[in-house]
Design an enzyme around this catalytic site. Structure first.
Site, short mmCIF file in Angstrom:
data_model
loop_
_atom_site.label_atom_id
_atom_site.label_comp_id
_atom_site.label_asym_id
_atom_site.label_seq_id
_atom_site.Cartn_x
_atom_site.Cartn_y
_atom_site.Cartn_z
N HIS A 40 34.77 0.72 -67.30
CA HIS A 40 34.57 2.15 -67.04
C HIS A 40 33.97 2.30 -65.64
CE1 HIS A 40 34.25 6.32 -68.26
NE2 HIS A 40 32.99 6.34 -67.88
N CYS B 258 35.64 11.76 -70.65
CA CYS B 258 36.21 10.72 -69.78
C CYS B 258 36.92 9.59 -70.54
CB CYS B 258 35.11 10.13 -68.90
SG CYS B 258 34.30 11.37 -67.87
N HIS C 153 36.22 8.77 -59.97
CA HIS C 153 36.28 8.89 -61.44
C HIS C 153 37.26 10.01 -61.79
CE1 HIS C 153 35.49 8.99 -65.56
NE2 HIS C 153 34.16 8.97 -65.58
#
Length: 762
Positions: A350, A215, A388
């Site tokens: 994040h 990620c 996400h």
């Protein structure tokens, strides 16, 4: 152990930690110095173009901005067009083997749509290509073109490609691969090919790297691209990432681990956070050294001041986030940028919405950015809007923050019922963006940090700064794919209607159908923007697009006329005044005129309107003025008449008008204007196959063809003009052949002329 002994032991540990931190900082600074990056941030990197696809129908940065400012929740049910048996894998009970307890996420629409013919790809190869590769090809074109650069002009250039890609599961569905496609499936699914295919099809010759740090991939790619630019490995660099889920395996695996949000939404840093909501997306940024971007007139959307990447190392678990490592990567990015924590206003976190990760991240921000501030650091996450997006999530955060700087607004983070109770928010000055806020300057340029932490343990942090003052007040106005972003550079400002009453607009595409579609999109853009859309800006921006095979030229007196022409073209019924043709092969020649074409004020409008023209004219004028120092104007006028005076309106400068009629100034002025005009046409993508000239124009042709350097050409123009000026009335000048040893003094010094001036009657 008494209190005094405890205090001594604590101080010993604190001193040891401080020494270790200083050692790490010195080592980081040494490495940065080796890369040419000093304590002031070193070589700043400009973001000159952006393109993206994200959930909620986002097909361009402007769409993403509308989504976050309208506080849109883009999470939807799983798509029905991918062959997924959603009912078979869903079970609301957590932890069941082969099941997932969520049916929602942030998904891209119409991921199967692709026009392979545009890229010269056959149908079988296109079918075998992972949608991630297809979308990267499309967004590459858009990111480059939105920077005002013709993508086809970069073939053979040192352009680098750095993209983050996590998944290669598209080719795993072997039972669905049609015959004839199997030979392409390996390359179609290899992650390494994601970057290589871009370079291959566009002809880029800089580094091509596919990054997989999970990620954090797109921010790691951004960091590597910036380093490559600073190190001179490339002149332009594309950086970003892509994630498209071809199977449901991620949802099943995450369901077994129990880390999913049941409703598919990331509740970033909130008390209600209950797991990650998976999403998809593609985000690409076009990067260039700031000095180069300004020199080339490319739009500077924001500046990368510093970035850093590190690893969790031997932490509490392979996939568990690590607070001290996050603190260190933030500190390293600040050191690379030459900034203190209080110099940054906001962090795009994040913020995946997990009960473990969010508190660790928030505590790291409180320990770094939250200390010694007079105003709180604002914290938010675009994951609350789109889920996400994994390998594309960091790029989404960068694009969001670039637009926030340009619009001077910090958007709200959704789904925050209250700040997480697992975080000691009193430990520093950090506050969640539970409401949209204006972004005002705090004694320094607007700056933002963007974080990404990969399940791989690789952490990345990037520090962005708003564009320099001359561009910071301009808000990007480009429609998706229709017009590149604006810039404050002189060649992007609007011309006055009086100066350009009729504006030609050129649209091109690969096919007739695509041409009509382009006309329709451009008409929609003009209708949406209303009077805010300057025709001159639209016409100028379209000249910087690739000249594809099917073309239409539209001439209109005003915006309404242009709208009518575009709508007619879109409907397949172009009105009078619209020329539609397919490109014909042929070679282009450009001829430069000689003396007699001069007029007072020539090039004045172009000088005011186009920075490329003004820069080229100024360079030639400076050299010519120096060469002509001491040459008097009319009637004993001031020596060294500046060539810029020739741009004055005729009604304002009788003496200048008289001087222009003198050969020495006429030829110098024509050379400066012709050279500047050529550079302007060159910036529009007009590159002739042949150049020629008459009289003075021969020297201009020799210069633009690369035979003569500018300084030598100016010296020759000045010498020629002085000789011709010295001829008696009615005289003429003839050219004769001579060897290199005879002409060398002309180029070596203006006082040593070895040419023959022959008087001739008439």
């Amino acid at each position: 152990m008494d209190n005094e002994e405890k205090l001594v032991n604590y101080l010993k540990r604190a001193t040891a930690d401080l020494r270790e931190s200083r050692r790490r900082l010195r080592a980081a600074e040494d490495r940065l110095r080796e890369l040419g990056v000093g304590p002031d941030g070193g070589v700043p990197i400009a973001i000159v173009g952006m393109a993206c696809r994200y959930p909620g129908g986002v097909t361009a940065p402007e769409d993403l901005w509308r989504l976050v400012t309208d506080e849109v929740d883009a999470v939807t049910p799983m798509p029905a067009d991918r062959g997924w048996d959603i009912d078979a894998i869903y079970d609301p009970e957590r932890g069941k083997p082969g099941k997932t307890y969520t049916r929602e996420g942030g998904f891209l629409r119409d991921v199967a749509d692709f026009e392979p013919e545009f890229f010269g790809i056959g149908p079988n190869e296109a079918t075998a290509m992972d949608p991630q590769q297809r979308l990267l090809l499309e967004t590459t074109w858009e990111a480059v073109e939105r920077a005002g650069i013709d993508p086809t002009a970069l073939r053979g250039s040192r352009t680098g490609v750095f993209v983050g890609v996590m998944y290669g599961d598209y080719g795993s569905r072997s039972d669905r691969i049609p015959r004839g496609v199997q030979g392409f499936i390996a390359h179609g699914s290899h992650r390494s090919v994601a970057s290589g295919r871009i370079s291959y099809l566009y002809g880029f010759e800089g580094p091509a790297v596919t990054v997989d740090t999970a990620c954090s991939s797109s921010l790691v790619a951004l960091h590597l691209a910036a380093q490559a630019l600073r190190g001179g490995e490339c002149e332009l660099a594309l950086a970003g990432g892509a994630t498209v889920l071809s199977t449901t395996e991620l949802f099943v695996d995450s369901g077994r681990q129990g880390v999913l949000s049941p409703d598919g939404r990331c509740k970033s840093f909130a008390a209600a956070a209950d797991g990650v909501g998976w999403g998809e997306g593609v985000g690409l940024l076009l990067l260039e050294r700031l000095s180069d971007a300004q020199r080339h007139g490319h739009p500077v959307l924001a500046v990368i001041r510093g970035s850093a990447v590190n690893q969790d190392g031997a932490s509490s678990g392979l996939t568990a986030p690590n607070g001290p490592s996050q603190e260190r990567v933030i500190g390293a990015a600040l050191a690379a940028a030459g900034l203190s924590p209080s110099d940054v206003d906001v962090v795009e976190g994040h913020g995946s919405g997990t009960g473990l990760g969010d508190p660790i991240e928030a505590q790291a921000l409180l320990a770094t950015y939250g200390q010694g501030r007079d105003r709180a650091l604002w914290l938010g996450s675009v994951k609350s809007n789109i889920g996400h997006a994994q390998a594309a999530s960091g790029a989404a955060g960068v694009i969001k923050m670039v637009l926030a700087m340009r619009h001077r607004t910090l958007p709200k983070t959704l789904h925050v019922d209250a700040p997480s109770g697992e975080v000691d928010w009193s430990a520093g000055a950090v506050e969640l963006l539970t409401e949209s806020r204006p972004w005002t300057r705090n004694g320094h340029p607007r700056r933002a940090g963007v974080s990404a932490f990969g399940v791989s343990g690789t952490n990345a942090h990037v520090i962005l700064e708003e564009a320099p003052d001359e561009a910071a007040s301009i808000i990007e106005q480009a429609p998706d794919e229709a017009v590149p972003a604006e810039s404050s550079h002189p060649d992007r400002t609007a011309a006055s209607p009086a100066a350009s009453p009729v504006m030609p607009v050129v649209v091109s595409a690969k096919s007739e159908a695509a041409l009509r579609a382009q006309a329709d999109r451009l008409a929609g853009f003009l209708a949406e923007r209303g009077a805010d859309a300057e025709m001159a800006d639209v016409a100028s921006a379209l000249t910087r697009r690739a000249a594809l095979a099917h073309r239409a030229a539209l001439v209109a007196d005003d915006r309404d006329g242009l709208l009518a022409a575009l709508r007619g073209l879109a409907a397949g019924e172009p009105p009078p005044g619209v020329t539609v043709e397919a490109a014909r092969s042929g070679r282009l020649g450009l001829v430069f005129s000689g003396q007699g074409a001069q007029r007072l004020g020539m090039g004045r409008g172009l000088y005011a309107r186009f920075g490329v023209f003004a820069q080229a004219f100024d360079e030639a004028a400076e050299l010519l003025t120096a060469e002509l120092a001491g040459v008097s104007g009319v009637s004993g006028g001031s020596p060294g008449l500046g060539l810029r005076e020739l741009l004055a309106p005729a009604s304002q400068a009788d003496e200048t008008a008289a001087a222009l009629n003198q050969t020495v100034f006429a030829q110098a002025g024509l050379f400066a204007v012709e050279t500047a005009l050529y550079r302007l046409l060159e910036s529009f993508g007009v590159r002739p196959d042949f150049v020629a000239g008459h009289s003075l124009g021969e020297i201009t042709a020799a210069h633009v063809a690369g035979v003569l350097e500018l300084a030598d050409a100016c010296r020759l123009v000045a010498a020629r003009g002085r000789l011709m000026q010295a001829l008696p009335a009615g005289g003429a000048m003839a050219a004769i052949g001579c060897g290199e040893e005879e002409i060398a003094p002309v180029l070596a010094g203006r006082n040593q002329i070895s040419v023959a001036a022959i008087n001739a009657p008439g």
